[in-house]
Design a protein around this motif. Structure first.
Motif, short mmCIF file in Angstrom:
data_model
loop_
_atom_site.label_atom_id
_atom_site.label_comp_id
_atom_site.label_asym_id
_atom_site.label_seq_id
_atom_site.Cartn_x
_atom_site.Cartn_y
_atom_site.Cartn_z
N SER A 20 -1.44 -1.46 -2.39
CA SER A 20 -0.33 -1.99 -3.15
C SER A 20 -0.51 -3.47 -3.38
O SER A 20 0.22 -4.08 -4.12
CB SER A 20 0.97 -1.79 -2.38
N PHE A 52 -3.20 4.99 -7.50
CA PHE A 52 -1.97 5.28 -6.76
C PHE A 52 -1.57 6.75 -6.95
O PHE A 52 -1.23 7.45 -5.99
CB PHE A 52 -0.84 4.36 -7.21
N SER A 54 5.74 1.87 4.59
CA SER A 54 6.72 0.92 4.05
C SER A 54 6.61 -0.41 4.78
O SER A 54 6.15 -0.48 5.93
CB SER A 54 8.14 1.47 4.21
N TRP A 112 2.41 -4.77 -10.44
CA TRP A 112 2.34 -3.44 -9.85
C TRP A 112 3.68 -2.94 -9.31
O TRP A 112 3.76 -1.87 -8.71
CB TRP A 112 1.30 -3.42 -8.74
N VAL A 167 4.41 1.11 -7.28
CA VAL A 167 4.76 1.45 -5.91
C VAL A 167 6.18 2.02 -5.88
O VAL A 167 6.88 2.03 -6.89
CB VAL A 167 4.65 0.21 -4.98
N PHE A 208 10.37 -0.66 -5.02
CA PHE A 208 10.17 -2.11 -4.97
C PHE A 208 11.50 -2.83 -5.17
O PHE A 208 12.26 -2.53 -6.07
CB PHE A 208 9.18 -2.54 -6.06
N THR A 232 7.55 0.73 -0.61
CA THR A 232 6.76 1.77 0.05
C THR A 232 5.50 1.99 -0.79
O THR A 232 5.56 2.05 -2.01
CB THR A 232 7.55 3.09 0.14
N THR A 233 4.38 2.09 -0.11
CA THR A 233 3.11 2.26 -0.81
C THR A 233 2.24 3.25 -0.05
O THR A 233 2.75 4.09 0.71
CB THR A 233 2.43 0.89 -1.00
N SER A 283 -7.67 -0.24 -3.72
CA SER A 283 -6.51 -0.29 -4.60
C SER A 283 -6.78 0.28 -5.98
O SER A 283 -5.87 0.78 -6.63
CB SER A 283 -6.03 -1.74 -4.75
#
Length: 323
Positions: free
Chosen positions: A32, A54, A75, A91, A95, A98, A119-120, A294
């Protein structure tokens, strides 16, 4: 005609990845983070690669394969000592959940004035890479360990080469633009730490995993040293304890070192090698720096499209001139 492919991976890179001494350092294991803080890659392209990656990892995290693949939701907070110019990064809509941190949450970090909560996904390479390799072999692929000094050595054994050799591309591809950025981290036992914490500078971070918590880190340009530095370790532990004082009680501290393959931008392009009238298409796919995890799936999809173009060209008969 059938086509065969090879994917050169430097031995140093492969050994670091599989042992946990990763070129893909832990700060990008939480998929993230700002994938390329120092890059020429356009923002829209970064976001595309990040979103594709993702979505790929999110599907794994929601499958029965999550444990074997080492992919999990996590998270936490990204915190800043001064309000960033960009309060909502590119981004943010990729995710989950956010938002800006509340004043109550920021009380946990008295030296910081602004933060982001979300949270990612966490992708643990020592599990994820063998899982990917197993999938490749299950689809009929195979691996060969071999040292080469020149990509042309792979001709005529393979029709297309995908060069994923990272720092090895300094020699294999003659690329002087790629260089190492040394990263040192600590792995500790602190099972009570459940949320990631990352300072906005990207230099200090705390990432909980399935078997340990990763504390980082360093960012040392041009440093090839793969041996742990005791002073680096003391500084890392001090900085991380300042963010999470309970880490003073961490035990079983281990040091890990890896090299990030940095470049002004990811090299993702086709090169046609020609010698004595013979041709070998090469798709270069390297130079991700600290953003490898990523964006890895997004850039791999693009590399696959380039390979498809090479295969199409190989299968298309060359028109003969009419005299």
């Amino acid at each position: 005609m059938g086509s065969s492919f090879t994917f050169p991976l430097s031995l140093r890179a492969r050994d670091q990845l599989s042992s946990g001494k990763q070129v893909l350092v832990p700060e990008t294991s939480v998929a993230s983070k700002t994938a390329f803080s120092e890059t020429d890659t356009p923002i829209h392209k970064q976001k595309q690669w990040f979103r594709e990656t993702f979505n790929h990892l999110f599907a794994i995290a929601n499958s029965a394969e999550a444990g074997d693949a080492g992919v999990h939701l996590v998270s936490g907070w990204q915190i800043f000592q001064s309000t960033p110019t960009e309060e909502v990064p590119f981004w943010a809509d990729v995710v989950l959940g956010f938002r800006k941190m509340t004043e109550a949450e920021l009380k946990k970090f008295p030296q910081h004035v602004f933060g982001q909560a979300f949270t990612t996904l966490k992708c643990e390479c020592p599990a994820y890479l063998p899982w990917l390799e197993k999938r490749i072999k299950g689809s009929g692929g195979w691996t060969v360990t071999r040292r080469i000094e020149d990509l042309w050595e792979l001709h005529p054994s393979f029709d297309v080469v995908v060069n994923c050799s990272g720092l090895g591309s300094r020699e294999l591809a003659g690329d002087s633009k790629i260089f190492p950025v040394r990263g040192q981290v600590l792995q500790v036992q602190a099972p009570w730490v459940e949320h990631f914490i990352r300072d906005g500078s990207g230099l200090t971070y705390i990432y909980p995993g399935t078997s340990h918590v990763t504390l980082g880190g360093t960012r040392q340009k041009g440093d090839w040293n793969l041996f742990p530095d005791a002073e680096n370790s003391r500084e890392i532990l001090s900085r991380c304890c300042a963010l999470e004082p309970s880490l003073h009680g961490a035990c079983n501290i281990r040091e890990k070192v890896g090299l990030r393959p940095y470049r002004p931008g990811v090299r993702l392009q086709t090169e046609l090698l020609v010698r004595d009238g013979q041709r070998l298409p090469v798709v270069h796919h390297y130079g991700h720096g600290s953003g490898g995890i990523s964006v890895h799936w997004g850039t791999a999809l693009e590399a696959a499209r380039l390979v498809s173009e090479c295969v199409h060209a190989l299968r298309t008969p060359t028109p003969k001139s009419q005299l």
